[in-house]
Scaffold this motif. Structure first.
Motif, PDB file in Angstrom:
ATOM      1  N   LEU A   1       5.133   0.115 -15.128  1.00  0.00           N
ATOM      2  CA  LEU A   1       6.019  -0.526 -14.175  1.00  0.00           C
ATOM      3  C   LEU A   1       5.292  -0.956 -12.903  1.00  0.00           C
ATOM      4  O   LEU A   1       5.803  -1.789 -12.147  1.00  0.00           O
ATOM      5  CB  LEU A   1       7.177   0.414 -13.807  1.00  0.00           C
ATOM      6  CG  LEU A   1       8.117   0.793 -14.960  1.00  0.00           C
ATOM      7  CD1 LEU A   1       9.102   1.859 -14.511  1.00  0.00           C
ATOM      8  CD2 LEU A   1       8.864  -0.432 -15.449  1.00  0.00           C
ATOM      9  N   VAL A   2       4.144  -0.373 -12.666  1.00  0.00           N
ATOM     10  CA  VAL A   2       3.370  -0.654 -11.461  1.00  0.00           C
ATOM     11  C   VAL A   2       1.910  -0.856 -11.862  1.00  0.00           C
ATOM     12  O   VAL A   2       1.397  -0.144 -12.735  1.00  0.00           O
ATOM     13  CB  VAL A   2       3.487   0.515 -10.458  1.00  0.00           C
ATOM     14  CG1 VAL A   2       2.464   0.379  -9.347  1.00  0.00           C
ATOM     15  CG2 VAL A   2       4.894   0.551  -9.874  1.00  0.00           C
ATOM     16  N   VAL A   3       1.261  -1.822 -11.219  1.00  0.00           N
ATOM     17  CA  VAL A   3      -0.156  -2.091 -11.509  1.00  0.00           C
ATOM     18  C   VAL A   3      -0.960  -1.888 -10.230  1.00  0.00           C
ATOM     19  O   VAL A   3      -0.722  -2.568  -9.221  1.00  0.00           O
ATOM     20  CB  VAL A   3      -0.350  -3.534 -12.014  1.00  0.00           C
ATOM     21  CG1 VAL A   3      -1.843  -3.805 -12.274  1.00  0.00           C
ATOM     22  CG2 VAL A   3       0.475  -3.784 -13.261  1.00  0.00           C
ATOM     23  N   PRO A   4      -1.918  -0.919 -10.207  1.00  0.00           N
ATOM     24  CA  PRO A   4      -2.764  -0.725  -9.022  1.00  0.00           C
ATOM     25  C   PRO A   4      -3.841  -1.819  -8.964  1.00  0.00           C
ATOM     26  O   PRO A   4      -4.439  -2.176  -9.976  1.00  0.00           O
ATOM     27  CB  PRO A   4      -3.372   0.657  -9.254  1.00  0.00           C
ATOM     28  CG  PRO A   4      -3.292   0.888 -10.724  1.00  0.00           C
ATOM     29  CD  PRO A   4      -2.143   0.099 -11.251  1.00  0.00           C
ATOM     30  N   GLN A   5      -4.072  -2.338  -7.782  1.00  0.00           N
ATOM     31  CA  GLN A   5      -5.080  -3.385  -7.596  1.00  0.00           C
ATOM     32  C   GLN A   5      -6.015  -2.997  -6.446  1.00  0.00           C
ATOM     33  O   GLN A   5      -5.599  -2.992  -5.279  1.00  0.00           O
ATOM     34  CB  GLN A   5      -4.410  -4.726  -7.280  1.00  0.00           C
ATOM     35  CG  GLN A   5      -3.671  -5.347  -8.441  1.00  0.00           C
ATOM     36  CD  GLN A   5      -3.138  -6.728  -8.085  1.00  0.00           C
ATOM     37  OE1 GLN A   5      -3.075  -7.093  -6.915  1.00  0.00           O
ATOM     38  NE2 GLN A   5      -2.766  -7.502  -9.112  1.00  0.00           N
ATOM     39  N   PRO A   6      -7.286  -2.650  -6.759  1.00  0.00           N
ATOM     40  CA  PRO A   6      -8.241  -2.358  -5.686  1.00  0.00           C
ATOM     41  C   PRO A   6      -8.535  -3.622  -4.883  1.00  0.00           C
ATOM     42  O   PRO A   6      -8.559  -4.725  -5.426  1.00  0.00           O
ATOM     43  CB  PRO A   6      -9.496  -1.890  -6.446  1.00  0.00           C
ATOM     44  CG  PRO A   6      -9.006  -1.521  -7.812  1.00  0.00           C
ATOM     45  CD  PRO A   6      -7.853  -2.434  -8.086  1.00  0.00           C
ATOM     46  N   VAL A   7      -8.736  -3.465  -3.592  1.00  0.00           N
ATOM     47  CA  VAL A   7      -9.089  -4.592  -2.721  1.00  0.00           C
ATOM     48  C   VAL A   7     -10.472  -4.329  -2.132  1.00  0.00           C
ATOM     49  O   VAL A   7     -11.028  -3.241  -2.248  1.00  0.00           O
ATOM     50  CB  VAL A   7      -8.041  -4.783  -1.605  1.00  0.00           C
ATOM     51  CG1 VAL A   7      -6.720  -5.216  -2.220  1.00  0.00           C
ATOM     52  CG2 VAL A   7      -7.857  -3.517  -0.804  1.00  0.00           C
TER      53      VAL A   7
ATOM     54  N   GLY B   1     -11.687  -1.292  -0.189  1.00  0.00           N
ATOM     55  CA  GLY B   1     -11.742  -0.007  -0.873  1.00  0.00           C
ATOM     56  C   GLY B   1     -10.378   0.625  -1.042  1.00  0.00           C
ATOM     57  O   GLY B   1     -10.241   1.631  -1.746  1.00  0.00           O
ATOM     58  N   ALA B   2      -9.376   0.042  -0.402  1.00  0.00           N
ATOM     59  CA  ALA B   2      -8.019   0.573  -0.546  1.00  0.00           C
ATOM     60  C   ALA B   2      -7.421   0.071  -1.849  1.00  0.00           C
ATOM     61  O   ALA B   2      -8.009  -0.745  -2.569  1.00  0.00           O
ATOM     62  CB  ALA B   2      -7.157   0.152   0.642  1.00  0.00           C
TER      63      ALA B   2
ATOM     64  N   ALA C   1       0.843  -1.182   0.000  1.00  0.00           N
ATOM     65  CA  ALA C   1       0.000   0.000   0.000  1.00  0.00           C
ATOM     66  C   ALA C   1       0.887   1.242   0.000  1.00  0.00           C
ATOM     67  O   ALA C   1       2.079   1.195   0.299  1.00  0.00           O
ATOM     68  CB  ALA C   1      -0.904   0.000   1.232  1.00  0.00           C
ATOM     69  N   VAL C   2       0.253   2.373  -0.306  1.00  0.00           N
ATOM     70  CA  VAL C   2       0.990   3.643  -0.341  1.00  0.00           C
ATOM     71  C   VAL C   2       1.646   3.903   1.010  1.00  0.00           C
ATOM     72  O   VAL C   2       2.806   4.332   1.094  1.00  0.00           O
ATOM     73  CB  VAL C   2       0.047   4.796  -0.713  1.00  0.00           C
ATOM     74  CG1 VAL C   2       0.771   6.140  -0.581  1.00  0.00           C
ATOM     75  CG2 VAL C   2      -0.498   4.620  -2.112  1.00  0.00           C
TER      76      VAL C   2
END
Length: 324
Positions: A52-58, A61-62, A25-26
């Motif tokens: 280079l980075v892939v965001p993945q919602p969980v 909600g984060a 996480a951030v």
């Protein structure tokens, strides 16, 4: 390390941290890097835009961030940079050939401006891939040894430096310390009693020497491109190299020692001087207190050592090697 692929220091740091964690996480990356969360999020967004980075919602909600595989994410960029460098190298070679064939006179290029001379002096060394040969005289003014940063950089990338140094140059302040330093870095240095002109030669591609005779400290210079003239300069250097004496660090005392593997002892030097002065073997033996046969034997040994077939040839070799 990844700056060559377009990553800034902050981007590289965050990407490396994420690769190590796998996903994070951030807040975790901000804590690891010591950066504010807002700055860390901005860096992650920039990395995401580059793939280079892939965001993945969980479910909560984060958002977690996952590092893309480096070989995939950076491999394409690496190949693109390689292709660009290859194309640039080809363009430089083409321009160099056009410059050689299109320059006035073709074989030589005259430079008189001091700044231009210094610039080309550095370029000459930076272009060397294998070897830089140089003959150095005392009182370097246009580019001093302290200012010649390209020399150290060349040796660090594996370029062989061979230098013939005028004996008088070693009497200048700091010259011995500088010679010891370059010898420790792997440079080969030899010493000569006379150097008629200073020269620097990069591989078999380019040479630089003074424009005017007898003005080794003047800025005006000549660049010599591949051709018969450059071949002659290379051959001249190699002949002078064979006749010069290697310098090496002294075993004790922090000084330099001049290696003379072909030196002769004092007796042979006195004997040879008398023979070359025209005395008979009998007279030489009487002067030195030895027999004529001893003189003949020692002269024969010197001839074999020098590869001379006659005493006339021995005289020439003796003068060349400093025996007499």
């Amino acid at each position: 390390m990844l700056a060559a692929l377009g990553l800034g220091p902050a981007e590289e740091e965050i990407y490396r941290l994420l690769v190590k964690r796998g996903r994070a996480a951030v807040q975790e990356l901000a804590a690891d890097s010591g950066r504010p969360e807002s700055e860390t999020l901005g860096i992650l967004s920039a990395l995401a835009e580059r793939g280079l980075v892939v965001p993945q919602p969980v479910e909560s909600g984060a958002t977690l961030f996952v590092a893309a595989p480096p070989a995939v994410a950076l491999g394409g960029e690496l190949r693109r940079r390689r292709d660009e460098l290859s194309a640039a190298e080809h363009a430089v070679l083409t321009l160099a050939e056009q410059h050689r064939t299109g320059a006035e006179g073709g074989a030589v290029e005259v430079i008189s401006d001091v700044d231009a001379v210094r610039h080309r002096f550095r370029q000459l060394q930076e272009s060397a891939r294998h070897e830089v040969r140089s003959m150095m005289v005392p009182d370097q003014r246009v580019v001093t040894r302290d200012d010649n940063a390209a020399e150290g950089a060349g040796m660090r990338r594996g370029v062989l430096y061979r230098t013939i140094l005028h004996r008088d140059a070693l009497t200048e302040p700091g010259a011995v310390a500088q010679a010891l330093a370059v010898l420790a870095e792997g440079q080969q240095v030899r010493i000569a009693d006379a150097i008629p002109v200073k020269i620097m030669i990069a591989d078999h591609d380019l040479a630089m020497l003074p424009l005017f005779s007898g003005r080794n400290t003047a800025a005006a210079s000549v660049l010599v491109h591949p051709g018969g003239l450059l071949d002659a300069l290379v051959a001249y250097f190699e002949q002078a190299w064979e006749q010069a004496y290697p310098l090496a660090p002294q075993a004790a005392g922090g000084g330099l020692v001049e290696q003379r593997p072909d030196a002769i002892d004092e007796f042979d030097a006195r004997m040879l001087a008398l023979v070359l002065a025209g005395l008979t073997d009998q007279a030489v033996g009487a002067r030195l207190g030895v027999s004529r046969r001893t003189v003949q034997r020692r002269i024969g040994e010197l001839m074999a050592r020098a590869g001379a077939e006659s005493r006339i040839q021995l005289g020439w070799h003796a003068a060349r090697r400093g025996w007499a």
